[in-house]
Each structure stands twice: as structure tokens, then as C-alpha cells.
Enzyme design. Structure first.
Site, PDB file in Angstrom:
ATOM      1  N   SER A  12      69.017   1.934  59.982  1.00  0.00           N
ATOM      2  CA  SER A  12      69.630   1.687  61.288  1.00  0.00           C
ATOM      3  C   SER A  12      68.935   0.572  62.039  1.00  0.00           C
ATOM      4  O   SER A  12      69.510  -0.014  62.952  1.00  0.00           O
ATOM      5  CB  SER A  12      69.508   2.928  62.170  1.00  0.00           C
ATOM      6  N   HIS A  37      75.126  -0.833  55.792  1.00  0.00           N
ATOM      7  CA  HIS A  37      74.951   0.086  56.928  1.00  0.00           C
ATOM      8  C   HIS A  37      76.261   0.741  57.312  1.00  0.00           C
ATOM      9  O   HIS A  37      77.179   0.080  57.798  1.00  0.00           O
ATOM     10  CB  HIS A  37      74.355  -0.691  58.116  1.00  0.00           C
ATOM     11  N   GLU A  81      78.346  -2.595  57.887  1.00  0.00           N
ATOM     12  CA  GLU A  81      77.644  -3.859  58.101  1.00  0.00           C
ATOM     13  C   GLU A  81      76.943  -4.221  56.791  1.00  0.00           C
ATOM     14  O   GLU A  81      76.155  -3.428  56.267  1.00  0.00           O
ATOM     15  CB  GLU A  81      76.629  -3.709  59.243  1.00  0.00           C
ATOM     16  N   ASN A 116      73.987  -1.549  66.282  1.00  0.00           N
ATOM     17  CA  ASN A 116      72.859  -0.834  66.905  1.00  0.00           C
ATOM     18  C   ASN A 116      72.071  -1.701  67.888  1.00  0.00           C
ATOM     19  O   ASN A 116      71.455  -1.184  68.811  1.00  0.00           O
ATOM     20  CB  ASN A 116      71.921  -0.261  65.841  1.00  0.00           C
TER      21      ASN A 116
HETATM   22  N1  CAA Z   1      84.818  14.591  57.846  1.00  0.00           N
HETATM   23  C1  CAA Z   1      86.147  14.540  57.799  1.00  0.00           C
HETATM   24  N2  CAA Z   1      86.941  14.438  58.869  1.00  0.00           N
HETATM   25  C2  CAA Z   1      86.335  14.388  60.062  1.00  0.00           C
HETATM   26  C3  CAA Z   1      84.939  14.423  60.214  1.00  0.00           C
HETATM   27  C4  CAA Z   1      84.169  14.526  59.037  1.00  0.00           C
HETATM   28  N3  CAA Z   1      82.831  14.550  59.049  1.00  0.00           N
HETATM   29  N4  CAA Z   1      84.657  14.346  61.535  1.00  0.00           N
HETATM   30  C5  CAA Z   1      85.819  14.268  62.185  1.00  0.00           C
HETATM   31  N5  CAA Z   1      86.837  14.290  61.309  1.00  0.00           N
HETATM   32  C6  CAA Z   1      88.262  14.203  61.593  1.00  0.00           C
HETATM   33  C7  CAA Z   1      88.868  15.487  62.088  1.00  0.00           C
HETATM   34  O1  CAA Z   1      89.247  16.326  61.028  1.00  0.00           O
HETATM   35  C8  CAA Z   1      90.070  14.981  62.862  1.00  0.00           C
HETATM   36  O2  CAA Z   1      91.117  14.651  61.973  1.00  0.00           O
HETATM   37  P1  CAA Z   1      92.648  14.726  62.438  1.00  0.00           P
HETATM   38  O3  CAA Z   1      92.775  13.810  63.610  1.00  0.00           O
HETATM   39  O4  CAA Z   1      93.341  14.228  61.224  1.00  0.00           O
HETATM   40  O5  CAA Z   1      92.889  16.156  62.751  1.00  0.00           O
HETATM   41  C9  CAA Z   1      89.575  13.668  63.464  1.00  0.00           C
HETATM   42  O6  CAA Z   1      88.440  13.292  62.689  1.00  0.00           O
HETATM   43  C10 CAA Z   1      89.176  13.825  64.875  1.00  0.00           C
HETATM   44  O7  CAA Z   1      88.168  14.821  64.955  1.00  0.00           O
HETATM   45  P2  CAA Z   1      88.024  15.837  66.149  1.00  0.00           P
HETATM   46  O8  CAA Z   1      89.376  16.165  66.716  1.00  0.00           O
HETATM   47  O9  CAA Z   1      87.151  16.963  65.703  1.00  0.00           O
HETATM   48  O10 CAA Z   1      87.149  15.078  67.215  1.00  0.00           O
HETATM   49  P3  CAA Z   1      87.302  13.668  67.877  1.00  0.00           P
HETATM   50  O11 CAA Z   1      88.718  13.293  68.121  1.00  0.00           O
HETATM   51  O12 CAA Z   1      86.348  13.716  69.017  1.00  0.00           O
HETATM   52  O13 CAA Z   1      86.716  12.642  66.801  1.00  0.00           O
HETATM   53  C11 CAA Z   1      84.782  11.462  66.101  1.00  0.00           C
HETATM   54  C12 CAA Z   1      85.457  12.826  66.242  1.00  0.00           C
HETATM   55  C13 CAA Z   1      85.551  10.615  65.069  1.00  0.00           C
HETATM   56  C14 CAA Z   1      83.377  11.748  65.606  1.00  0.00           C
HETATM   57  C15 CAA Z   1      84.796  10.727  67.503  1.00  0.00           C
HETATM   58  O14 CAA Z   1      84.282  11.604  68.491  1.00  0.00           O
HETATM   59  C16 CAA Z   1      83.982   9.461  67.500  1.00  0.00           C
HETATM   60  O15 CAA Z   1      84.439   8.415  67.063  1.00  0.00           O
HETATM   61  N6  CAA Z   1      82.750   9.533  68.038  1.00  0.00           N
HETATM   62  C17 CAA Z   1      81.835   8.376  68.114  1.00  0.00           C
HETATM   63  C18 CAA Z   1      81.152   8.225  66.796  1.00  0.00           C
HETATM   64  C19 CAA Z   1      80.265   6.999  66.771  1.00  0.00           C
HETATM   65  O16 CAA Z   1      80.150   6.221  67.713  1.00  0.00           O
HETATM   66  N7  CAA Z   1      79.601   6.831  65.632  1.00  0.00           N
HETATM   67  C20 CAA Z   1      78.641   5.778  65.448  1.00  0.00           C
HETATM   68  C21 CAA Z   1      77.247   6.329  65.683  1.00  0.00           C
HETATM   69  S1  CAA Z   1      76.025   5.081  65.525  1.00  0.00           S
HETATM   70  C22 CAA Z   1      75.781   4.990  63.883  1.00  0.00           C
HETATM   71  O17 CAA Z   1      76.330   5.692  63.087  1.00  0.00           O
HETATM   72  C23 CAA Z   1      74.816   3.939  63.435  1.00  0.00           C
HETATM   73  C24 CAA Z   1      73.377   4.268  63.387  1.00  0.00           C
HETATM   74  O18 CAA Z   1      72.693   3.614  62.596  1.00  0.00           O
HETATM   75  C25 CAA Z   1      72.734   5.281  64.256  1.00  0.00           C
HETATM   76  P1  NAD Z   2      69.165  13.110  57.820  1.00  0.00           P
HETATM   77  O1  NAD Z   2      67.919  13.629  58.452  1.00  0.00           O
HETATM   78  O2  NAD Z   2      70.448  13.829  58.068  1.00  0.00           O
HETATM   79  O3  NAD Z   2      68.985  13.036  56.227  1.00  0.00           O
HETATM   80  C1  NAD Z   2      67.899  12.445  55.573  1.00  0.00           C
HETATM   81  C2  NAD Z   2      67.772  13.113  54.205  1.00  0.00           C
HETATM   82  O4  NAD Z   2      66.855  12.365  53.404  1.00  0.00           O
HETATM   83  C3  NAD Z   2      67.247  14.553  54.290  1.00  0.00           C
HETATM   84  O5  NAD Z   2      68.127  15.410  53.590  1.00  0.00           O
HETATM   85  C4  NAD Z   2      65.872  14.476  53.613  1.00  0.00           C
HETATM   86  O6  NAD Z   2      65.532  15.651  52.900  1.00  0.00           O
HETATM   87  C5  NAD Z   2      66.067  13.289  52.657  1.00  0.00           C
HETATM   88  N1  NAD Z   2      64.832  12.603  52.269  1.00  0.00           N
HETATM   89  C6  NAD Z   2      63.795  12.233  53.067  1.00  0.00           C
HETATM   90  N2  NAD Z   2      62.863  11.582  52.332  1.00  0.00           N
HETATM   91  C7  NAD Z   2      63.333  11.542  51.050  1.00  0.00           C
HETATM   92  C8  NAD Z   2      62.848  10.989  49.831  1.00  0.00           C
HETATM   93  N3  NAD Z   2      61.682  10.341  49.779  1.00  0.00           N
HETATM   94  N4  NAD Z   2      63.602  11.125  48.709  1.00  0.00           N
HETATM   95  C9  NAD Z   2      64.786  11.762  48.754  1.00  0.00           C
HETATM   96  N5  NAD Z   2      65.308  12.295  49.880  1.00  0.00           N
HETATM   97  C10 NAD Z   2      64.586  12.178  51.011  1.00  0.00           C
HETATM   98  O7  NAD Z   2      69.279  11.582  58.256  1.00  0.00           O
HETATM   99  P2  NAD Z   2      70.591  10.667  58.359  1.00  0.00           P
HETATM  100  O8  NAD Z   2      71.150  10.799  59.722  1.00  0.00           O
HETATM  101  O9  NAD Z   2      71.450  10.916  57.155  1.00  0.00           O
HETATM  102  O10 NAD Z   2      69.936   9.204  58.279  1.00  0.00           O
HETATM  103  C11 NAD Z   2      69.490   8.675  57.057  1.00  0.00           C
HETATM  104  C12 NAD Z   2      69.293   7.178  57.169  1.00  0.00           C
HETATM  105  O11 NAD Z   2      70.510   6.566  57.585  1.00  0.00           O
HETATM  106  C13 NAD Z   2      68.224   6.718  58.178  1.00  0.00           C
HETATM  107  O12 NAD Z   2      67.630   5.544  57.700  1.00  0.00           O
HETATM  108  C14 NAD Z   2      69.060   6.434  59.424  1.00  0.00           C
HETATM  109  O13 NAD Z   2      68.434   5.511  60.284  1.00  0.00           O
HETATM  110  C15 NAD Z   2      70.306   5.831  58.790  1.00  0.00           C
HETATM  111  N6  NAD Z   2      71.526   5.945  59.599  1.00  0.00           N
HETATM  112  C16 NAD Z   2      71.746   7.043  60.368  1.00  0.00           C
HETATM  113  C17 NAD Z   2      72.924   7.134  61.105  1.00  0.00           C
HETATM  114  C18 NAD Z   2      73.222   8.330  61.965  1.00  0.00           C
HETATM  115  O14 NAD Z   2      74.091   8.252  62.848  1.00  0.00           O
HETATM  116  N7  NAD Z   2      72.582   9.463  61.764  1.00  0.00           N
HETATM  117  C19 NAD Z   2      73.887   6.117  61.009  1.00  0.00           C
HETATM  118  C20 NAD Z   2      73.634   5.003  60.180  1.00  0.00           C
HETATM  119  C21 NAD Z   2      72.432   4.926  59.491  1.00  0.00           C
END
Ligand code: CAA
Ligand code: NAD
Length: 302
Positions: free
Chosen positions: A137, A158, A170, A208
Site C-alpha cells: 500500500s 496494487h 495500480e 493512497n
Molecule cells: N465479495 C463479493 N461481493 C461483495 C463483497 C465481497 N467481498 N463485498 C461486497 N460485495 C457485493 C455485495 O454482495 C453487493 O452485491 P449486489 O449489489 O450485487 O447485491 C454489493 O457488493 C454491495 O454490497 P453491500 O450492499 O453489502 O454494501 P455497499 O453497497 O456498501 O458496498 C462496498 C460495499 C463495495 C465495500 C462499498 O461500501 C465501497 O465501495 N466502499 C469503499 C471501499 C474502498 O474505498 N476501498 C478502497 C480501500 S483503500 C485500498 O484498498 C488500498 C490500500 O492499499 C489500503
Molecule cells: P491481512 O492482515 O488481512 O493479511 C495478511 C496475511 O499475511 C495474514 O493472513 C498473515 O498470516 C499473512 N502473512 C504474514 N506474514 C507472512 C509470511 N511471511 N508468509 C506468508 N504469509 C504471511 O492484511 P491485508 O489487508 O490482506 O494486507 C496485505 C497487504 O496488502 C499489505 O501489504 C497491505 O498494505 C496491502 N493492501 C491492503 C489493503 C487493504 O485495504 N487492507 C489494500 C491494498 C493493499
């Protein structure tokens, strides 16, 4: 599998078999999507118990998908679920899983040293044509790749949480990534039904770098007493059209992951007020309240 390569460069690897290291939220989501699009997947984690949970998560998510897709044909839906699950095998031995694979994609903990140790180990075991990629991330892909001798076959891939729903990937090439590797990662993302964008190897890539400072600003605003978590979340959903507010989204991402990102970026840019520590975040992480995945974070689940 591979249309010709030399020891220093790979040309047009068609990715058929994928090894995903880390069966958490991201790894299981990526495994699901890759298996659903006809790839053979080996999912790796540290224990069989965790892997059992990962497969259960994949199955649950697939059932949500088929509920809509096969609404009138539940039997065909069940057949689809079983067919996809057949494409997924599991292993707690990353080294053997990396042999005979086209792509090793890492989705383990957001820690540079742990990621480097993993790739340095696998570099000695994976075939020459195998591409390595990280789902990091916030970390530098070049820094992670520096633990290997395959800098030309290393990139960033990503995904976004929840992987089955989020359309973006990405794709990041470093200055050492070959064009062939970059193209292979772009093609693979498209095969998964995603829309790839090309990114430079800069912290947080595009999404991010914009999203995380916004989330951190929400913590600081709340800590200054300028809004409750609930009001901030409602405000950003109803006033800015975001599907989740910043506190809900933090719980969804995982507070440990956010803390790893914040702590790493503070070292990189210590004078940036956005990257100042958040006491609330530190407290929740210390208590093991990591968000949705542990049942409690800023909010309680279940
Ligand atoms: N698997 C399968 N289907 C899923 C699912 C999953 N894990 N999660 C949600 N869905 C489906 C549901 O079944 C539902 O499908 P239908 O419309 O066909 O019935 C649909 O998605 C909508 O789900 P919900 O009604 O439960 O909830 P929602 O409308 O609030 O949508 C969401 C859920 C898609 C997660 C929405 O809330 C959303 O887009 N949230 C923001 C998510 C976001 O910003 N993600 C990025 C995070 S940052 C990141 O990932 C990067 C990083 O490195 C940290
Ligand atoms: P998570 O905590 O749900 O899962 C991480 C998994 O990795 C765990 O099951 C753990 O047991 C396993 N693990 C740790 N060290 C290990 C090793 N050495 N060998 C094998 N398995 C190992 O975390 P997550 O949310 O799935 O995030 C995983 C990665 O993806 C991170 O680098 C995070 O920054 C990135 N990421 C996270 C998100 C998010 O929204 N959570 C989105 C994009 C990218």
C-alpha cells in the site's frame, strides 16, 4: 507458459499459474478473482488453520457473487462455486509454491523487512521466467525488489479492498522493470476483469497518496474535538458522496495496515503535520482492535 526468455529479460509471459503469498483480506480476494478468471492459484500463508479460513472467505464471497449472477439457477451457481474453488490450492510452504509458477504476488504484512526476507528467499527457488510483484500500500517497490536478483522481473500490482468489487489495479514499474514485465502485469490485470492504471514508484502510488492523508486528517479533526466519528462518516458519505466515511473505511482496510503506512511515511517526511501520530489509532492497534477483520476497530462488528 512462457514465450521465450533470456536470463536477464522476460518476454511476454502469459500468466497462467499464480502464487499468492498471504491469505488475508487482500490475498484471498485476489485469489478469488484470479481463480474466477481461469487461473490456477496457489494461496500461501503461515498455517493450515489460516488457509482454511481464507478458503472459507473465498467461498463466502463467491456465494455473494453467484446469488445475483445465478439468481434463477441455484444449481448452476453451486457448480460455478465448485469450479472456481477447484482452481485454488493452498500451501504453508512458500518456497515450494514458488516453483513452477508464472507470478508470485505478495500480500503479507506491510513491513519492508518482512517483504524483503520473503522475496530474497523465493528468488533462489522460483524459475527464471517468474515475475515477482508486491501488493504493498505504501512501500517503495524498488526497496522491496532490492532483496532479489530479478530487478527486471519485479513490479507493483496494487489491488483495492474488497478485491472482487473494486475495479482498479495500480501497476507500477520501477526504473529497472523491463517493458515485458510491465506489459505482462498490465495484461494480467485486464484478464482479471480490472482496469489497470500505470503508476510511478512513489509512496502510495496514486490512490493512497490522496486517500491516506484524507483519512489521517479525519483522525486529527476528531482528536481536536471537531466532530464525532459518526458525524464525520455521515458527513463524508452524504456531503461528498463517498461510499464509506473515513472511520468506517479505516476499519475496512485494517488499522494495523494504516498504522504501518503512517509510521513509515512519518520517517520519510517527519515535518508533514498529516503524518503526526494519532493517539487514538495507536491505542486501538495496541489493544488488537484492528477493524472489521478482528471484530472491532473504531466501531464494533457482528
Ligand atoms: N465479495 C463479493 N461481493 C461483495 C463483497 C465481497 N467481498 N463485498 C461486497 N460485495 C457485493 C455485495 O454482495 C453487493 O452485491 P449486489 O449489489 O450485487 O447485491 C454489493 O457488493 C454491495 O454490497 P453491500 O450492499 O453489502 O454494501 P455497499 O453497497 O456498501 O458496498 C462496498 C460495499 C463495495 C465495500 C462499498 O461500501 C465501497 O465501495 N466502499 C469503499 C471501499 C474502498 O474505498 N476501498 C478502497 C480501500 S483503500 C485500498 O484498498 C488500498 C490500500 O492499499 C489500503
Ligand atoms: P491481512 O492482515 O488481512 O493479511 C495478511 C496475511 O499475511 C495474514 O493472513 C498473515 O498470516 C499473512 N502473512 C504474514 N506474514 C507472512 C509470511 N511471511 N508468509 C506468508 N504469509 C504471511 O492484511 P491485508 O489487508 O490482506 O494486507 C496485505 C497487504 O496488502 C499489505 O501489504 C497491505 O498494505 C496491502 N493492501 C491492503 C489493503 C487493504 O485495504 N487492507 C489494500 C491494498 C493493499
Amino acid at each position: 507458459i512462457c514465450r521465450g526468455f533470456s536470463s536477464s529479460a522476460v518476454r511476454a509471459v502469459v500468466i497462467k499459474h499464480v502464487t499468492i503469498i498471504g491469505g488475508g483480506q487482500m490475498g484471498s480476494g485476489i485469489a478469488q478473482v484470479a481463480a474466477s478468471t481461469g487461473h490456477s492459484v496457489t494461496l500461501v500463508d503461515t498455517s493450515e488453520d489460516i488457509l482454511k479460513k481464507s478458503v472459507k472467505t473465498i467461498e463466502g464471497s463467491l456465494r455473494r457473487v453467484v446469488k445475483k449472477k445465478f439468481a434463477d439457477k441455484p444449481e448452476a451457481g453451486e457448480e460455478y462455486v465448485q469450479k472456481v474453488l477447484k482452481n485454488v490450492s493452498t500451501s504453508s510452504d512458500a518456497g515450494s509454491a514458488a516453483q513452477g509458477t508464472d507470478l508470485v504476488l505478495e500480500a503479507i504484512v506491510e513491513n519492508l523487512q518482512v517483504k524483503q526476507d520473503l522475496f530474497s528467499h523465493l528468488d533462489k527457488l522460483a524459475p527464471a521466467h517468474t515475475i515477482f510483484a508486491s501488493n504493498t500500500s505504501s512501500l517503495s517497490i524498488s526497496d522491496i525488489a532490492s532483496s532479489t536478483s530479478r530487478l527486471d522481473r519485479f513490479g507493483g500490482l496494487h489491488f483495492f479492498n474488497p478485491v472482487p468489487m473494486m475495479k482498479l489495479v495500480e501497476v507500477c514499474g520501477t526504473s529497472a522493470t523491463s517493458q515485458e514485465t510491465f506489459d505482462s502485469l498490465m495484461n494480467f490485470s485486464k484478464e482479471l476483469g480490472k482496469t489497470p492504471v500505470s503508476c510511478k514508484d512513489t509512496p502510495g502510488f496514486i490512490v493512497n497518496r490522496l486517500l491516506v492523508p484524507y483519512i489521517l486528517e479525519a483522525y486529527h479533526l476528531h482528536e481536536r474535538g471537531h466532530g464525532s466519528k459518526e458525524d464525520v462518516d455521515i458527513a463524508m458519505k452524504l456531503g461528498a458522496g463517498y461510499p464509506m466515511g473515513p472511520f468506517e473505511l479505516s476499519d475496512y482496510i485494517g488499522l494495523d495496515t494504516i498504522k504501518f503506512i503512517l509510521d513509515g511515511w512519518r520517517v520519510m517526511d517527519p515535518n508533514n503535520p498529516s503524518f503526526a501520530p494519532s493517539e487514538l489509532l495507536n491505542k486501538l492497534v495496541a489493544e488488537g482492535k484492528l477493524g472489521k477483520k478482528t471484530g472491532e476497530g473504531f466501531y464494533k462488528y457482528k
